[in-house]
Design an enzyme around this catalytic site. Structure first.
Site, PDB file in Angstrom:
ATOM      1  N   ILE A   1       0.834  -1.208   0.000  1.00  0.00           N
ATOM      2  CA  ILE A   1       0.000   0.000   0.000  1.00  0.00           C
ATOM      3  C   ILE A   1       0.866   1.255   0.000  1.00  0.00           C
ATOM      4  O   ILE A   1       0.578   2.228  -0.708  1.00  0.00           O
ATOM      5  CB  ILE A   1      -0.919   0.035   1.257  1.00  0.00           C
ATOM      6  CG1 ILE A   1      -1.617  -1.307   1.478  1.00  0.00           C
ATOM      7  CG2 ILE A   1      -1.911   1.173   1.181  1.00  0.00           C
ATOM      8  CD1 ILE A   1      -2.459  -1.775   0.336  1.00  0.00           C
ATOM      9  N   GLU A   2       1.925   1.234   0.783  1.00  0.00           N
ATOM     10  CA  GLU A   2       2.736   2.436   0.975  1.00  0.00           C
ATOM     11  C   GLU A   2       3.644   2.750  -0.214  1.00  0.00           C
ATOM     12  O   GLU A   2       3.717   3.898  -0.648  1.00  0.00           O
ATOM     13  CB  GLU A   2       3.599   2.281   2.242  1.00  0.00           C
ATOM     14  CG  GLU A   2       2.820   2.351   3.542  1.00  0.00           C
ATOM     15  CD  GLU A   2       2.365   3.769   3.885  1.00  0.00           C
ATOM     16  OE1 GLU A   2       2.760   4.711   3.186  1.00  0.00           O
ATOM     17  OE2 GLU A   2       1.599   3.921   4.847  1.00  0.00           O
TER      18      GLU A   2
END
Length: 376
Positions: free
Chosen positions: A57-58
């Protein structure tokens, strides 16, 4: 971690990934170097395995990803958060991008957040939004006698979406058939080994001794900002592919030449990059490239830049080295009225093109301009 009662949002987010399976598999490929290590650490600490998917996600599992914000690394730490968590950030390295240091810091932080909120979904939301913001929402809800359940809290949509996104990625990996996607397998074995570096060493030398590409080095050691691994207060950790560790150690043991060819130089009053380049027997173009200096940017007093170390031919003869430096310092010509590059070149036994190369300039001269003329 269980999916929410209504999985419609999860399916919608999952579709955004599965509609582009090539992109999703690229993220999986990116993770290949790091995932075994992170999974082992998550498992060792008894944390939910979904935590290992947070870098999806990051950063899409790319520690060198460029973001519009000031965040950096696999776990995308802000500078201030990184400092609080003990991640050093200086001219030599940014440990927010260090695979080992940033992973340990991220897992420490998540465990701290879980201890505070006693709920993994809230801990993950706080990782994204900030613990203060989540605390306020939780306190407000409890004050009004409402539920403290993650799904019932009035959290900002971005924070909720962040947790949903993580659960969606987990769901895709667990239920590939449901999503109609085939995921490339990752070998269940360590990709890299750790080596402690106790002395400064040039990065190009590391890649040569380890027989790896610059791209491989950068993928495993993305923290380093310069061409040198500088050892400051304590040893630095170097990551190498498992198959290359012994090659590197064996070659390093037999390597007899200096391990570092660059040093920090403090810009002095009135100096320009042309003089500094000539004095250190390099070009303006190389100095700018190594130090990340924009073409139009001037140096400032006290600025730290990397310059080559000049080594006298008879190694250790400081008198010879001093004399060599004096030669390079003296060859600065101040342009006078009526001067042309052709006349200056002829007068000093060189060529117009050579002067332009030394000074990174064109043929236009101005009275008082300093030109470096290298004769030594």
């Amino acid at each position: 971690m269980a999916l929410p009662p209504d999985s419609k949002t999860i399916r919608k987010i999952g579709a955004s990934y599965t509609q582009n399976p090539e992109l999703f598999n690229r993220i999986i490929a990116n993770s290949e170097r790091y995932l075994f290590y992170i999974v082992e650490e998550v498992e060792r600490r008894g944390m939910p395995m979904e935590i290992a998917l947070i870098p999806v996600i990051e950063s899409a599992y790319n520690p060198l990803i460029k973001s519009n914000s000031q965040t950096a690394g696999l776990w995308q730490f802000q500078p201030e958060t990184g400092k609080i968590l003990g991640l050093a950030q200086n001219v030599w390295h940014d440990d927010r991008r260090d695979v080992i240091a940033s992973t340990q810091a991220a897992l420490d932080y998540l465990q701290y957040l879980h201890a505070k909120f006693d709920n993994w979904k809230l801990a993950i939301a706080a990782y994204n939004l900030g613990e203060g913001a989540v605390s306020k929402v939780l306190s407000r809800s409890l004050h009004k006698g409402r539920s403290s359940n993650f799904y019932d809290l009035n959290l900002p949509s971005d924070a909720k979406h962040y947790v949903y996104k993580l659960l969606a990625v987990k769901d895709i990996i667990v239920n590939t058939k449901k999503y109609g996607i085939q995921i490339r397998p990752i070998a269940n074995r360590p990709y890299f080994d750790e080596i402690k570096i106790h002395e400064h060493i040039d990065i190009p030398l590391v890649t040569r001794l380890a027989n790896i590409s610059e791209a491989e080095f950068n993928a495993l050691n993305p923290a380093y900002n310069r061409y040198v691994i500088k050892v400051l207060d304590e040893p630095r950790t170097l990551l190498l592919p498992k198959r290359n560790k012994d090659i590197f150690l064996k070659n390093l043991e037999t390597y007899q030449d200096p391990r570092i060819s660059w040093q920090i130089y403090h810009v002095k009053k009135g100096e320009n990059i042309n003089e500094i380049a000539a004095r250190h027997q390099t070009t303006v173009k190389q100095l700018k490239a190594i130090n990340g200096i924009a073409r139009s940017k001037n140096l400032t007093l006290g600025q730290k830049i990397l310059v080559p170390q000049i080594v006298a031919e008879n190694h250790g003869d400081t008198a010879a080295l001093k004399k060599q430096l004096q030669i390079y310092q003296s060859n600065v010509y101040v342009v006078k009225k009526g001067d042309t590059l052709y006349e200056i070149a002829k007068r000093h036994g060189t060529t117009v093109n050579q002067i332009k190369l030394w000074n990174n300039s064109d043929e236009n001269l101005s009275v008082g301009q300093k030109l470096v003329l290298v004769k030594g």
